[in-house]
Write a protein that holds these residues in place. Structure first.
Motif, short mmCIF file in Angstrom:
data_model
loop_
_atom_site.label_atom_id
_atom_site.label_comp_id
_atom_site.label_asym_id
_atom_site.label_seq_id
_atom_site.Cartn_x
_atom_site.Cartn_y
_atom_site.Cartn_z
N THR A 10 -0.39 -4.95 11.67
CA THR A 10 -0.90 -4.49 10.17
C THR A 10 -2.03 -5.31 9.93
O THR A 10 -2.17 -6.43 10.78
N PHE A 11 -2.62 -5.01 8.98
CA PHE A 11 -4.01 -5.58 8.51
C PHE A 11 -3.87 -6.06 6.97
O PHE A 11 -3.85 -5.22 6.23
N PRO A 12 -3.81 -7.30 6.86
CA PRO A 12 -3.86 -7.82 5.25
C PRO A 12 -5.07 -7.17 4.53
O PRO A 12 -5.02 -7.37 3.26
N VAL A 16 5.80 -3.90 6.41
CA VAL A 16 4.31 -3.50 6.10
C VAL A 16 4.05 -3.69 4.47
O VAL A 16 3.04 -4.12 4.23
N PHE A 17 5.12 -3.10 3.68
CA PHE A 17 4.88 -3.22 2.37
C PHE A 17 5.87 -4.15 1.46
O PHE A 17 5.59 -4.54 0.47
N GLY A 18 6.86 -4.43 2.46
CA GLY A 18 8.08 -5.20 1.58
C GLY A 18 7.55 -6.38 1.08
O GLY A 18 7.92 -7.12 -0.19
N LYS A 19 6.51 -7.14 1.47
CA LYS A 19 6.01 -8.51 0.94
C LYS A 19 4.55 -8.56 0.35
O LYS A 19 3.68 -9.59 0.28
N ALA A 20 4.02 -7.16 0.21
CA ALA A 20 2.79 -6.86 -0.08
C ALA A 20 2.77 -6.99 -1.51
O ALA A 20 2.36 -5.95 -2.51
#
Length: 454
Positions: free
Chosen positions: A112-114, A289-293
């Motif tokens: 994944t890419f921040p 992928v999205f849980g910590k975004a």
């Protein structure tokens, strides 16, 4: 390995070797084309346009040291990476390794890419055997009636498909028959409605993003067929093969309006392709992928908020395209916004020659990231930030056909291999409708649609 394999490493075709014929030819063309170029021609380029120009350049060959190439750090892909002398680096972009949910027992990984939340890269996800099967499907099964291709507008193609006709002629079963222009066989009548463009430069179309709220308006927009060219002559089947650019999958996409033509029905999607796409989505741990975004605004997902938690059950691919790129082809910066399901995963599978993939932000003014995609790699674009990001393919890298797509025991593979030496095929599949949305449930006389729980 076939007898033609060794030609990839000969100096005459090595664009990186200053003594080669290919290098000298590229240099001559470059000097000729830039002789009268204004000194500051690039002053008004956006960062995305500058990146496109950089990687499109035929001379000098672009430096790929700033291109992410995860295969460069994979010891199982050493021979593949060495092909064509095109090689990036595995440390050019910040990315996070995540494990895939894989029932096969293999410890496969994704990244994944921040900088682009929702972008997921699955290197070598598609096995060599599956790659061959996908390539056969793309050319022999998908690029034929009833699936539309770019050539159908202008030519009357064989019902069995252009590639299958070509294979028969190559094997000596028939002549290299001429394909007739459509305008010569079916001349348009005076009342025929078409979407003919006026003379002059082609105009860019900025389509309205699709949504359940504007579905009726989009569905009722006239989508006349493009007019066939009336200047074409009959051409041999073999001459049309390099001109094949795309084949439609599922819901028909109308290029003139950049909208789906729902009046033509949903179309078929191969169970094999659907299965691969669903296995991609189901293998990704979306909570990583999205849980910590926290940076993603929930409002960007729409009224219902984020739905990534349900993708394992709700993801259902129903449309797409097979792109056939020759080594001089490009795909310029664009945003896909014709799907009502605007955040659902878009699955993109690379086959054949390698390519440079650029992905930026919400405008062309944001500098893009460059990623080298090789055969078997899968890119997933998901979520609001990624699905709305500008992206494109400025370069197909010549001489990069991997060894596992050469030779073998299949009697007819030589024809495929010959074609693939200068080709990248991209299978790009997405979900048009949210699960539970019935496009046929239009309330009579009112501009609204009903949600039907299936």
């Amino acid at each position: 390995m076939s007898a033609t394999t060794s030609t990839q490493s000969t100096s005459s075709g090595d664009i990186h070797d200053p003594t080669s014929a290919a290098y000298k030819k590229a240099r001559r063309k470059y000097l000729k084309s830039t002789r009268n170029r204004p000194e500051h021609v690039d002053a008004d380029w956006t960062p995305f346009r500058a990146a496109e120009k950089k990687y499109k350049a035929r001379f000098p060959p672009p430096d790929l040291s700033d291109v992410l190439d995860l295969a460069a750090a994979d010891p199982t892909r050493v021979v593949e990476v060495a092909r064509g002398k095109w090689k990036g680096r595995a440390d050019t972009l910040p990315c996070t390794e995540i494990p895939l949910r894989d029932g096969s027992g293999r410890a496969r990984k994704a990244y994944t890419f921040p900088r682009t939340p929702g972008l997921v890269l699955l290197p070598a996800f598609v096995s060599p055997d599956e790659q061959r099967r996908l390539l056969r499907w793309a050319l022999s099964e998908q690029a034929k009636h009833p699936n539309e291709t770019n050539l159908d507008t202008h030519y009357v193609l064989p019902r069995e498909g252009l590639w299958n006709q070509y294979k028969k002629s190559r094997s000596g079963d028939c002549e290299d028959v001429e394909i007739l222009p459509r305008a010569a066989v079916h001349p348009p009548g005076p009342s025929r409605e078409t979407s003919a463009e006026p003379p002059g430069p082609r105009k860019l179309i900025s389509n309205e993003p699709a949504s359940p709220e504007n579905y009726v308006a989009l569905a009722s927009t006239p989508k006349p067929p493009a007019p066939p060219s009336d200047t074409l002559r009959p051409v041999p089947t073999s001459a049309l093969i390099p001109r094949l650019r795309w084949a439609n999958i599922g819901w028909y996409y109308h290029w003139g309006t950049k909208q789906y033509d729902f009046s033509r029905g949903p179309g078929e999607i191969s169970p094999f392709v659907r299965g691969i796409c669903k296995s991609v989505v189901q293998s990704i741990p979306w909570e990583q992928v999205f849980g910590k975004a926290e940076a993603i605004n929930s409002a960007d997902w729409g009224e219902g908020g984020p739905d990534w938690m349900d993708w394992n059950e709700t993801y259902e691919p129903d449309a797409g395209i097979v792109n056939f790129y020759q080594t001089k082809d490009t795909l310029m910066a664009h945003v896909d916004r014709s799907e009502l399901c605007a955040t659902s995963p878009l699955v993109s599978i690379s086959l054949g020659c390698a390519a440079i993939f650029l992905i930026g932000g919400l405008t062309r003014d944001e500098p893009p990231s460059a990623i080298l995609l090789r055969s078997g790699d899968v890119v997933v674009m998901s979520g609001p930030a990624c699905r709305r990001a500008y992206h494109g393919v400025p370069r197909i890298l010549e001489g990069t056909l991997p060894p596992h797509l050469e030779g073998g025991d299949e009697a007819d593979w030589e024809i495929y291999e010959e074609y693939l030496r200068g080709t990248r095929i991209n299978v790009n599949v997405r979900q048009v409708f949210p699960k539970g949305f019935d496009p046929t449930a239009v309330v009579a006389g009112e501009e609204q649609v009903e949600f039907i729980q299936r």
